[in-house]
Design an enzyme around this catalytic site. Sequence first.
Site, short mmCIF file in Angstrom:
data_model
loop_
_atom_site.label_atom_id
_atom_site.label_comp_id
_atom_site.label_asym_id
_atom_site.label_seq_id
_atom_site.Cartn_x
_atom_site.Cartn_y
_atom_site.Cartn_z
NE ARG A 116 -2.79 35.58 29.70
CZ ARG A 116 -1.59 35.95 29.69
NH1 ARG A 116 -0.67 35.00 29.43
NH2 ARG A 116 -1.24 37.27 30.32
CB THR A 403 7.24 33.84 28.04
OG1 THR A 403 6.69 34.37 28.84
CG2 THR A 403 6.36 33.50 26.72
CG ASP A 443 0.66 39.07 32.60
OD1 ASP A 443 2.00 39.60 33.17
OD2 ASP A 443 0.95 38.45 31.67
CB SER A 469 -1.11 37.88 27.03
OG SER A 469 -0.04 37.43 26.49
CB SER A 470 2.80 41.13 25.69
OG SER A 470 2.37 42.23 26.58
N GLY A 491 9.62 37.58 26.14
CA GLY A 491 10.08 38.93 26.26
C GLY A 491 8.80 39.88 26.95
N GLY A 492 8.06 39.39 27.70
CA GLY A 492 6.85 40.28 28.54
C GLY A 492 6.36 41.22 27.48
#
Length: 587
Positions: A116, A403, A443, A469-470, A491-492
């Site tokens: 990340r 993403t 984010d 993050s997701s 997809g966020g």
Amino acid sequence: MRLLLAALLATAFALPSFAVDVPSKDYIDPEATGAVAVLEGRDAVHSKRYMVSAAHPLAVEAGAAILAKGGNALDAAIATQLALNVVEPQSSGIGGGGFLLYYEAATKKLHVLDGRETAPTKASEKLFLDADGKPLPFLDAVKGGRSVGVPGLLLMLETAHRNHGYLDWPTLFEQPIQLAKQGFPMSPRLRDLLIASPYIREFPASLQPYANRDGTIKQVGETVTNAPMAKTLSTLALKGAKPFYDGEIAAQIVDAVQDTKINPGGLELADLKEYKVRVREAVCAPYRIYTVCSMPPPSSGGVTVLQALGVLEHLPIVEAKPLSADAVHYYSEASKLAYADRNRYLADPDFEDVPVEAMLSPYYLKERAGLVSPEKSMGKAEAGVFTSHAPATLPTLEEHPSTTHISVVDAQGNAVSMTTSIENGFGSGLSAGGFLLNNQLTDFSFNPLLEDGQTPHPNRVEPNKRPRSSMSPTMVFDKEGELVLVVGSPGGSRIIDYVLQTLIGVLDWKLDIQQAINLPRYLNMNGPIELEAGTALEALKPELEARGHEVRVTETGSGLHGIQKDADGGWIGGADPRREGIALGDR
Ligand code: GLU
């Protein structure tokens, strides 16, 4: 090979446009076909030995070629990722970050790497506040140098390859370099996104590979070449990640971030030099007869998916038909409870005390399930309270759909589930060496305080911290500990629900991975229920509203790529018809 490519491109690019490519509203009632709901969309791909599923046919082909050469799943995932950086540049790449799950069949070990982005040392909690201390509007914050985090993807891939790769590092770069040098056909999705981007035109150097001399965007099918990217990839193939973190490419990145006229940023050479990949432990939890493993913090993905599963285990979701009001109701309530905790507690565990164990306790999740009524929506869910944490609610952060997700299984049974990102479509808009730089710092919470105006936000900006993050790269194992499913999505913040719904589809409703991916999407991030536009779900709106839900019909952009163990010992691949990807195996 040429024939295969032509066939792949014809399949993928026959789609008129990603925006209208949602599954048909027609689906056959599960009752009519026995236990399995057959939904319109694509058919699953079957293979005997190996499978790659990702967001672009040419990238999948690059990965499959590595497997055909005897490379393992990790080698193939790296080649696929590098090719995606060329052909799906808006979504992911070495200018961004990612999370990697690597399952090593021989030892049955799951290795987890965190690549990340980090905030530069100079960043402060005021990064996204205006002169009056008010959070900036997203579009003002995202553009240019301010939002660029230290990219972690390349070092993560190199670290993983050093530990687990089989083929030589330069071999993995061969097809991606060819794609950048000799070109690839402009895809409908890339073209649509270039046209729709609110800011890519402000960065002519970044737009250059995709535009004609007069600035118009190339037509679908026209050849896109990226000579600076070919040069960057050739350097990295030869020298490894060093020039990127401590050398000529590092200098290009820092110049791009600091010298831009649009929001110049504080990223320095030392930030790149100091960047560290983190080795993490997967978060795993039992779900019925399975064990589900996913990404731990700083992603909120794994914990939130597992919390929702832990709640659903106590609700009658198996009995509900996939597209019934009951299914949407129970799913939505479980999802709301999980998102409430996510929004309150999840952040970088190197900076914040994240109560993961308490959040995943079976007793706690059973208690949470007790809050769900069969008939009535609970409204907005409150976060649970854990010792040493004050209860508080948070505004939902904006996260935007770019993403990409790559799933690979090789002939030895090793597997990769990897989600990677430059955050928004085209990231910060800035590029260096032919690749786009991320805007992942958006984010973080723009507001350093919780809604009470006092408690520090766990996801506030701090130097060297990783934004929440997701992304939810996931693997599922059966009672014997055998790998049965690999899945993930872009997809966020909706990623969590996309992955969750697909898990329920395969594990509870016994759909194959492609049918589960085809399912019309419904989700709830602790607000209104979102139902996928243009699908049979729209008809459920009145019934759900009668149960007290706020319901919105929306376009959703999942990009699920998954692989499932087949009963005959082979693999079943699925790719989301909402994007341009495919699954490809060896037969
Ligand atoms: N930046 C988001 C995250 O890491 C992902 C964005 C997306 O999927 O579009 O969770």
